[in-house]
Write a protein that holds these residues in place. Sequence first.
Motif, PDB file in Angstrom:
ATOM      1  N   GLU A   3      26.720  -4.694   4.483  1.00 32.87           N
ATOM      2  CA  GLU A   3      27.544  -5.001   3.319  1.00 32.87           C
ATOM      3  C   GLU A   3      28.254  -3.704   2.974  1.00 32.87           C
ATOM      4  O   GLU A   3      27.596  -2.665   2.797  1.00 32.87           O
ATOM      5  CB  GLU A   3      26.726  -5.490   2.135  1.00 32.87           C
ATOM      6  CG  GLU A   3      26.111  -6.860   2.332  1.00 32.87           C
ATOM      7  CD  GLU A   3      27.124  -7.990   2.421  1.00 32.87           C
ATOM      8  OE1 GLU A   3      28.175  -7.913   1.744  1.00 32.87           O
ATOM      9  OE2 GLU A   3      26.869  -8.940   3.168  1.00 32.87           O
ATOM     10  N   LYS A  47      27.065  -8.182  11.752  1.00 33.31           N
ATOM     11  CA  LYS A  47      27.675  -8.967  10.681  1.00 33.31           C
ATOM     12  C   LYS A  47      28.083  -7.983   9.601  1.00 33.31           C
ATOM     13  O   LYS A  47      27.261  -7.222   9.104  1.00 33.31           O
ATOM     14  CB  LYS A  47      26.702  -9.988  10.111  1.00 33.31           C
ATOM     15  CG  LYS A  47      26.846 -11.321  10.739  1.00 33.31           C
ATOM     16  CD  LYS A  47      26.323 -12.424   9.860  1.00 33.31           C
ATOM     17  CE  LYS A  47      26.617 -13.722  10.591  1.00 33.31           C
ATOM     18  NZ  LYS A  47      25.869 -14.817  10.065  1.00 33.31           N
ATOM     19  N   GLN A  96      23.002  -6.313   9.834  1.00 33.82           N
ATOM     20  CA  GLN A  96      23.837  -6.962   8.828  1.00 33.82           C
ATOM     21  C   GLN A  96      24.241  -5.912   7.802  1.00 33.82           C
ATOM     22  O   GLN A  96      23.378  -5.280   7.193  1.00 33.82           O
ATOM     23  CB  GLN A  96      23.079  -8.113   8.170  1.00 33.82           C
ATOM     24  CG  GLN A  96      22.806  -9.206   9.174  1.00 33.82           C
ATOM     25  CD  GLN A  96      22.318 -10.479   8.525  1.00 33.82           C
ATOM     26  OE1 GLN A  96      22.623 -10.759   7.372  1.00 33.82           O
ATOM     27  NE2 GLN A  96      21.572 -11.258   9.272  1.00 33.82           N
ATOM     28  N   ASN A 100      29.882  -7.843   5.959  1.00 32.21           N
ATOM     29  CA  ASN A 100      30.291  -8.657   4.809  1.00 32.21           C
ATOM     30  C   ASN A 100      30.372 -10.137   5.185  1.00 32.21           C
ATOM     31  O   ASN A 100      31.315 -10.839   4.837  1.00 32.21           O
ATOM     32  CB  ASN A 100      31.619  -8.164   4.239  1.00 32.21           C
ATOM     33  CG  ASN A 100      31.498  -6.781   3.630  1.00 32.21           C
ATOM     34  OD1 ASN A 100      30.402  -6.277   3.417  1.00 32.21           O
ATOM     35  ND2 ASN A 100      32.621  -6.161   3.356  1.00 32.21           N
ATOM     36  N   GLY A 101      29.375 -10.585   5.953  1.00 32.74           N
ATOM     37  CA  GLY A 101      29.271 -11.992   6.325  1.00 32.74           C
ATOM     38  C   GLY A 101      30.097 -12.409   7.528  1.00 32.74           C
ATOM     39  O   GLY A 101      30.019 -13.548   7.961  1.00 32.74           O
ATOM     40  N   GLU A 102      30.886 -11.494   8.081  1.00 35.53           N
ATOM     41  CA  GLU A 102      31.764 -11.802   9.204  1.00 35.53           C
ATOM     42  C   GLU A 102      31.239 -11.150  10.477  1.00 35.53           C
ATOM     43  O   GLU A 102      30.939  -9.957  10.485  1.00 35.53           O
ATOM     44  CB  GLU A 102      33.152 -11.228   8.890  1.00 35.53           C
ATOM     45  CG  GLU A 102      34.280 -11.985   9.503  1.00 35.53           C
ATOM     46  CD  GLU A 102      35.607 -11.420   9.015  1.00 35.53           C
ATOM     47  OE1 GLU A 102      36.300 -10.810   9.851  1.00 35.53           O
ATOM     48  OE2 GLU A 102      35.929 -11.574   7.826  1.00 35.53           O
TER      49      GLU A 102
END
Length: 66
Positions: free
Chosen positions: A58, A4, A56, A6-8
């Motif tokens: 960011e 994942k 995950q 940035n949330g995608e």
Amino acid sequence: MKLKVNGEEREVPSGTTVAALLPMLGIDGGRIAVEVNTEIVPKSEHGSRVLREDDQLEIVTMVGGG
């Protein structure tokens, strides 16, 4: 493997490093900060930090101005 970013959700090859991921995403490695699983990855470790299934990330681009 799935990550994942940035949330995608993204699909990348196994063994991908942070440094290898950035061009895949069209990101210049210049002024950015990368966090993997809530931990900042220093720029000096981007080439050695191998990503794992379900990590995950960011990624934040620094923008100057005033």
